[in-house]
Design a protein around this motif. Sequence first.
Motif, PDB file in Angstrom:
ATOM      1  N   PRO A  59     -69.204  83.650 -22.352  1.00  0.00           N
ATOM      2  CA  PRO A  59     -70.158  85.320 -22.049  1.00  0.00           C
ATOM      3  C   PRO A  59     -69.222  86.424 -21.900  1.00  0.00           C
ATOM      4  N   VAL A  60     -69.960  87.378 -22.950  1.00  0.00           N
ATOM      5  CA  VAL A  60     -69.139  88.327 -23.558  1.00  0.00           C
ATOM      6  C   VAL A  60     -69.718  89.362 -22.527  1.00  0.00           C
ATOM      7  N   VAL A  61     -69.420  90.038 -21.647  1.00  0.00           N
ATOM      8  CA  VAL A  61     -70.184  90.668 -20.257  1.00  0.00           C
ATOM      9  C   VAL A  61     -69.865  92.069 -20.573  1.00  0.00           C
ATOM     10  N   LEU A  80     -68.254  85.876 -10.370  1.00  0.00           N
ATOM     11  CA  LEU A  80     -68.499  85.042 -11.460  1.00  0.00           C
ATOM     12  C   LEU A  80     -67.372  84.486 -11.440  1.00  0.00           C
ATOM     13  N   PRO A  81     -67.277  82.787 -11.719  1.00  0.00           N
ATOM     14  CA  PRO A  81     -65.871  82.292 -11.185  1.00  0.00           C
ATOM     15  C   PRO A  81     -64.726  82.999 -12.378  1.00  0.00           C
ATOM     16  N   PRO A  82     -63.325  83.091 -11.836  1.00  0.00           N
ATOM     17  CA  PRO A  82     -62.512  83.980 -12.454  1.00  0.00           C
ATOM     18  C   PRO A  82     -62.422  83.499 -14.068  1.00  0.00           C
ATOM     19  N   ASN A  83     -61.533  83.802 -15.229  1.00  0.00           N
ATOM     20  CA  ASN A  83     -61.663  82.444 -15.985  1.00  0.00           C
ATOM     21  C   ASN A  83     -62.489  82.197 -17.021  1.00  0.00           C
ATOM     22  N   ALA A 115     -56.669  78.095 -25.926  1.00  0.00           N
ATOM     23  CA  ALA A 115     -56.443  78.978 -25.666  1.00  0.00           C
ATOM     24  C   ALA A 115     -58.442  79.528 -25.056  1.00  0.00           C
ATOM     25  N   PHE A 116     -59.131  79.263 -26.105  1.00  0.00           N
ATOM     26  CA  PHE A 116     -60.404  79.245 -25.518  1.00  0.00           C
ATOM     27  C   PHE A 116     -60.990  78.288 -24.427  1.00  0.00           C
ATOM     28  N   ASN A 117     -60.527  76.511 -24.718  1.00  0.00           N
ATOM     29  CA  ASN A 117     -60.685  75.769 -23.478  1.00  0.00           C
ATOM     30  C   ASN A 117     -59.762  76.395 -22.159  1.00  0.00           C
ATOM     31  N   GLU A 118     -59.351  77.220 -22.457  1.00  0.00           N
ATOM     32  CA  GLU A 118     -59.291  77.857 -20.258  1.00  0.00           C
ATOM     33  C   GLU A 118     -60.055  78.325 -19.613  1.00  0.00           C
ATOM     34  N   TYR A 119     -60.967  78.844 -20.651  1.00  0.00           N
ATOM     35  CA  TYR A 119     -62.306  79.481 -20.003  1.00  0.00           C
ATOM     36  C   TYR A 119     -62.879  78.493 -19.215  1.00  0.00           C
ATOM     37  N   PHE A 120     -63.377  77.185 -19.481  1.00  0.00           N
ATOM     38  CA  PHE A 120     -63.996  76.173 -19.142  1.00  0.00           C
ATOM     39  C   PHE A 120     -63.010  75.366 -17.993  1.00  0.00           C
ATOM     40  N   LYS A 121     -61.986  76.108 -17.415  1.00  0.00           N
ATOM     41  CA  LYS A 121     -61.504  75.046 -16.435  1.00  0.00           C
ATOM     42  C   LYS A 121     -61.680  75.214 -14.879  1.00  0.00           C
TER      43      LYS A 121
END
Length: 96
Positions: A48-50, A60-63, A90-96
């Motif tokens: 999400p781009v908020v 919201l959770p960090p990152n 880099a994109f997948n870092e948002y799902f850790k």
Amino acid sequence: MGCGSSRSWDCYQMLNQHYKFYLAFENSLCRDYITEKVYNILELNVVPVVYGGADYKRFLPPNSYIDVLDFPDVKTLAAHLSYLDSNTSAFNEYFK
């Protein structure tokens, strides 16, 4: 495919399959208000781009999201989104 309220889950699945980012811009800048759509998107492989009046760090959770206000201008935000689009790790870092 239409995305009426009765088909909202279908819409989320379509987003999950075809898009990397979801623009969640509030139509008013109210303190501490976040649309439920942001929370729904967090369940998907979509970032999400908020943009709103809330302090997203409190809710919201960090990152896990991108806050438009963290960027000095739209051009810099667009460059960051483009970078994430072309850099899977880099994109997948948002799902850790």
